[in-house]
Design a protein around this motif. Structure first.
Motif, PDB file in Angstrom:
ATOM      1  N   PRO A 103     -24.671  86.768  -9.018  1.00 53.46           N
ATOM      2  CA  PRO A 103     -23.468  87.578  -9.214  1.00 53.46           C
ATOM      3  C   PRO A 103     -22.934  87.418 -10.629  1.00 53.46           C
ATOM      4  O   PRO A 103     -23.210  86.428 -11.311  1.00 53.46           O
ATOM      5  N   ILE A 104     -22.166  88.399 -11.056  1.00 51.39           N
ATOM      6  CA  ILE A 104     -21.594  88.353 -12.399  1.00 51.39           C
ATOM      7  C   ILE A 104     -20.561  87.243 -12.470  1.00 51.39           C
ATOM      8  O   ILE A 104     -19.770  87.028 -11.556  1.00 51.39           O
ATOM      9  N   ASP A 105     -20.581  86.510 -13.583  1.00 51.63           N
ATOM     10  CA  ASP A 105     -19.616  85.448 -13.832  1.00 51.63           C
ATOM     11  C   ASP A 105     -18.208  85.997 -13.582  1.00 51.63           C
ATOM     12  O   ASP A 105     -17.806  86.987 -14.188  1.00 51.63           O
ATOM     13  N   PRO A 106     -17.430  85.369 -12.674  1.00 50.65           N
ATOM     14  CA  PRO A 106     -16.089  85.895 -12.346  1.00 50.65           C
ATOM     15  C   PRO A 106     -15.185  86.032 -13.567  1.00 50.65           C
ATOM     16  O   PRO A 106     -14.390  86.966 -13.655  1.00 50.65           O
ATOM     17  N   ALA A 107     -15.291  85.091 -14.524  1.00 52.39           N
ATOM     18  CA  ALA A 107     -14.438  85.168 -15.718  1.00 52.39           C
ATOM     19  C   ALA A 107     -14.778  86.399 -16.540  1.00 52.39           C
ATOM     20  O   ALA A 107     -13.882  87.076 -17.067  1.00 52.39           O
ATOM     21  N   ILE A 108     -16.067  86.697 -16.646  1.00 55.85           N
ATOM     22  CA  ILE A 108     -16.484  87.884 -17.392  1.00 55.85           C
ATOM     23  C   ILE A 108     -15.996  89.139 -16.687  1.00 55.85           C
ATOM     24  O   ILE A 108     -15.464  90.064 -17.314  1.00 55.85           O
ATOM     25  N   GLN A 109     -16.165  89.178 -15.368  1.00 52.26           N
ATOM     26  CA  GLN A 109     -15.730  90.346 -14.608  1.00 52.26           C
ATOM     27  C   GLN A 109     -14.217  90.545 -14.732  1.00 52.26           C
ATOM     28  O   GLN A 109     -13.741  91.681 -14.921  1.00 52.26           O
ATOM     29  N   THR A 110     -13.477  89.455 -14.690  1.00 44.23           N
ATOM     30  CA  THR A 110     -12.018  89.552 -14.810  1.00 44.23           C
ATOM     31  C   THR A 110     -11.621  90.089 -16.179  1.00 44.23           C
ATOM     32  O   THR A 110     -10.770  90.984 -16.286  1.00 44.23           O
ATOM     33  N   ASP A 111     -12.221  89.537 -17.222  1.00 43.36           N
ATOM     34  CA  ASP A 111     -11.871  89.979 -18.570  1.00 43.36           C
ATOM     35  C   ASP A 111     -12.320  91.414 -18.822  1.00 43.36           C
ATOM     36  O   ASP A 111     -11.635  92.175 -19.506  1.00 43.36           O
ATOM     37  N   PHE A 112     -13.465  91.784 -18.242  1.00 45.62           N
ATOM     38  CA  PHE A 112     -13.933  93.168 -18.375  1.00 45.62           C
ATOM     39  C   PHE A 112     -12.935  94.116 -17.720  1.00 45.62           C
ATOM     40  O   PHE A 112     -12.538  95.134 -18.312  1.00 45.62           O
TER      41      PHE A 112
END
Length: 873
Positions: free
Chosen positions: A26-35
């Motif tokens: 899965p996509i890194d949650p921090a990256i998904q949040t910042d995106f």
């Protein structure tokens, strides 16, 4: 050849397929949040729509793309397509899969120092897949450290150093031109290293403390450690470069890391797109500079702007900017020299020198209000050298020198295909164009010459003279990488009768943005009726921009210039200004960003400039102005002080100074002759005398210019006769003819980095004879010091008449040559304000282009004078 690499990029870069998927995750949650946060704030769903349409993305590709889009600056998001970034991502994963070190690179280093396309403020391109294809076999079988060295040798084949303007060429453009300034060479080398999966970053000293310049180089990661190297300047081993000693005197060296980085280095600044880290301690001793900002009553000031500045190019240049905390405190880990610290609350300011000898915090009192004027003097001391150089073996050095010569020949073979004065003149005759102008344009276009020739040849006879004017009005660097679609677009600009047409209507260049065919874009975006309304009343265009472009204060803090087509209702202030000027020119309105003041302006029907103030409903003529004059009394060899070298003017606004950007060759006299009038307000005149040890005797004069009044200020350059001083400048890159080698080469290539002696001599001449005898008398001292001494005759005939046998005891480190076309003599006469060109002339200079000693004509005891100066240096 370089043409191969460019054609490969254009033909096949987009064809890279997705590499083998290593593992689904899965996509890194921090990256998904910042995106999600970023895309929501921009209020543009085009990128989300692209992701929704691409079912072919692997989990790694999807996460990498979201990582890039989460942190890229707005100009990159809007200025390039998702497919452009996907091509680069797939190339990165291909290198990670195929290179032996690919799986050893940690995820943090891969994300932040391999995946990102942007290095500095360059135009982005598809160099990554092209570079990979050319390099992958070349570095096959090498260790990671060996591969770093080999990539740098490849970069040296492609490009060498040449100074130029502030716009940074793309890596492919640098290859095409075969030249680049340090920022371009390092951008190119970082791109090449990343292309083969080696983490790399550009290290930058915003300004040196000991000389007027800056520099950029490269750090590359291998097996858990960062190494440094001079871009396109291969050495036999890592952590060795000509700048080892200057870097040991550095006050601040940093690098901009893409995204939210959690490495071990000190964070100077963290923005939504980048993390700026401090790497000074990799090169020089450091200490913590503690500053406390207080108001007039001694109370701490929160959120004050604190500029940690260095004297450089005759200004107090902020190398780091901090905000004070609730206790009024700000700090910086910096080198062992003096910082000039300027603090402001937006209205009042204070300034202090922070020296390493001072204990505790430096208190800065914001006691200089809006009307404060006065003079301040500072003796500024830079750090002392402390470098300890690694030493390659003699065999390594010899092999490296052999390779450098071979790589020079490869590059020379390529550049020999560029347009020559003869070929350019022939084209001008065939097309009926001005020969001198055509020759200048084509020879300056370097690797872009074939495109320029094709453009001129394909242009109808009736438009060729206009096409030549278009090529003349853009910058020299533009000629090296401008594209045919840009030229065609701006050549089609309807002619107006304004005398400003060429420079401010037809000209595509506005500031440092990427050139694009924006006039067709504005023609498509606005109807003929709208364009006509804007042309007849430019205020309506100002109002349109004010009402339709929101100010972005978050997503472009790196100040990357957004091209006009990428402005989609949101832009930083400077990109909005560029958009306004581009639109105005497209409508036939002369417009510019004033190169001195930075103001956005358009011209009325009488060619008078009006300032544009987007945050002000009122549209008024330019700010009231006053007359200003500098009074200078010649001192020593300084007759007409040079801007940036010996003085600058800054306008103080909101408590902070902003230097006025006059031309690099301006002087006090030339500025006065231009008849410049200055906006009313408070100004700072900074002067400085650079000493040979790098220290500065600085003076800051703060004064007001009143509207419609004449203000005169003395231009005072402080002196200290007890120290060796910098008395002028001389370009160490100048070319001379080496008599022993029979080749033309630069002085720098002979002398190496550091101080050297240059003598312009005459054969069978009494003063010259005295000089050479004096030098012979202390030959052993010159040889012990090792500084090169280059002695030049005017031409081969003079050299043939010189009887070297009369001076058998000259030092062994003397090199004889000739001054090609008298260029070196002419530069010395002009730069040092010599009364005539009489030889002999001797100078001591260094490869930072500083002259610290001059002797002309008959001089007794010259040898002892020279050795004494070298000893004191």
């Amino acid at each position: 050849m370089k043409t191969t690499i460019i054609s490969h990029c254009l033909a096949s870069a987009l064809s890279i397929a997705s590499p083998f998927c290593i593992a689904a995750s899965p996509i890194d949650p921090a990256i998904q949040t910042d995106f999600n946060k970023k895309e929501s704030s921009i209020n543009d769903n085009s990128i989300q729509a692209w992701f929704a349409s691409r079912s072919d993305l692997t989990p790694q590709e999807k996460e990498a793309m979201k990582f890039l889009y989460a942190y890229m600056v707005l100009p990159d998001r809007n200025g390039y397509t998702p497919d452009f970034y996907l091509t680069n991502v797939r190339s990165s994963f291909l290198a990670r899969e195929e290179m032996p070190w690919g799986k050893t690179v940690p995820e943090r280093e891969f994300r932040h120092f391999v995946l990102p396309v942007r290095v500095n403020n360059e135009s982005l391109d598809l160099s990554r897949p092209a570079f990979y294809e050319e390099l992958k076999e070349r570095i096959s079988g090498l260790s990671m450290e060996e591969a770093i060295l080999e990539v740098n040798h490849w970069c040296h084949e492609k490009a060498t150093y040449q100074p130029s303007d502030a716009r940074t060429s793309s890596p492919l453009s640098t290859v095409s031109q075969a030249i680049g300034r340090c920022g371009e060479e390092s951008t190119f080398t970082v791109a090449a290293l990343r292309a083969v999966g080696i983490p790399a970053r550009q290290v930058y000293t915003p300004r040196w403390a000991h000389t007027d310049d800056n520099h950029a180089w490269v750090e590359a990661w291998a097996n858990g450690k960062w190494y440094f190297l001079g871009a396109c300047e291969p050495e036999p081993i890592l952590n060795l470069a000509w700048f080892n000693s200057p870097a040991s005197r550095g006050m601040l060296m940093n690098t901009k890391v893409f995204g939210s980085y959690d490495g071990p280095e000190e964070v100077l600044e963290r923005t939504p797109t980048n993390t700026i880290i401090n790497v000074t301690e990799n090169y020089a001793p450091v200490r913590t500079v503690n500053v406390t900002v207080r108001d007039r009553d001694g109370k701490p000031v929160e959120n004050a702007t604190v500029n940690f500045s260095l004297y450089n190019y005759a200004e107090f240049y902020p190398v780091a900017v901090k905000k004070s905390d609730t206790n009024g405190h700000a700090s910086l880990n910096g080198g062992m020299g003096d910082f000039m610290v300027w603090a402001s609350d937006g209205t009042n300011f204070g300034i202090a020198k922070a020296s390493p000898s001072e204990s505790g915090a430096v208190d800065i009192i914001l006691d200089k209000g809006p009307e404060w004027t006065g003079v301040m003097e500072f003796d500024i001391v830079p750090p002392a050298p402390s470098a300890s150089l690694p030493t390659p073996s003699e065999a390594q050095r010899e092999e490296n020198n052999r390779r450098l010569a071979y790589e020079d020949s490869i590059r020379s073979a390529y550049t020999s295909t560029f347009a020559t004065p003869e070929s350019a003149s022939a084209l001008a005759s065939r097309l009926g164009l001005d020969k001198d102008l055509t020759t200048k344009i084509l020879t300056q276009s370097r690797g872009n010459h074939a495109m320029i020739e094709g453009f001129l040849s394909a242009t109808p006879d009736t438009l060729r003279e206009k096409a030549l004017r278009l090529l003349n009005v853009i910058s020299e660097k533009d000629r090296r990488d401008v594209s045919p679609d840009v030229l065609a677009d701006h050549l089609a600009t309807p002619v107006t009768d304004s005398k400003l047409f060429d420079a401010y209507v037809m000209n595509p260049r506005i500031e440092n943005e990427r050139l694009t065919p924006y006039k067709a874009f504005f023609a498509d975006r606005f109807s003929p009726r709208e364009r006509n309304e804007f042309r007849n009343n430019p205020r309506k265009w100002v109002e349109w921009c004010r009402n339709n472009i929101a100010t972005d204060t978050v997503w472009n803090l790196l100040a990357i210039r957004m091209n006009p087509e990428a402005v989609r209702g949101l832009a930083d202030n400077r990109s909005r200004d560029i958009f306004f000027v581009a639109g105005a020119r497209s409508f036939g309105i002369p417009a510019r960003i004033d190169p001195v003041t930075g103001k956005t302006q358009y011209a009325d029907s009488s060619d008078n400039w009006t300032d544009v103030k987007f945050n002000d409903e009122r549209l008024v003529p330019a700010t009231p102005k006053g007359d200003f004059k500098l009074n200078f009394t010649p001192v020593g060899h300084t007759v007409d002080p040079k801007y940036y070298s010996q003085f600058t003017l800054s306008k103080i606004e909101n408590g902070l100074p902003r230097v006025m950007e006059f031309d690099e060759d301006d002087t006090a006299g030339s500025i006065e002759r231009k008849g410049e009038r200055f906006d009313e307000g408070r100004y700072m005149l900074i002067t400085g005398q650079r000493m040979a040890n790098g220290g500065v005797l600085a003076r800051a004069d703060i004064f007001n210019i009143r509207p419609d009044q004449r203000t005169e200020r003395p231009l005072t350059i402080r002196q200290d006769s007890t120290e060796v001083q910098v008395i002028g400048s001389f370009n160490s890159e100048n070319i001379y003819h080496d008599l022993a080698e029979g080749t033309d080469k630069s002085l720098l290539s002979t002398t190496g980095r550091g101080y050297y002696i240059l003598g312009l001599i005459r054969p069978n001449n009494e003063p010259t004879t005295h000089n050479l005898n004096d030098i012979s008398a202390v030959a052993s001292e010159f040889e012990a010091r090792g500084n090169k001494m280059v002695l030049l005759f005017a031409d081969r005939d003079e050299a043939a008449r010189f009887d070297k046998g009369r001076f058998p005891s000259l030092p062994s480190n003397v090199v004889f040559g000739t001054d090609i076309d008298g260029k070196i003599l002419g530069e010395l006469v002009e730069n040092l304000n010599l009364p005539d060109s009489e030889r002999p002339i001797f100078i001591i200079a260094d490869t930072f282009n500083r002259v610290v000693f001059l002797s002309q004509g008959y001089t007794i005891g010259l040898g002892e004078m020279l050795t004494d100066i070298l000893h004191r240096l």
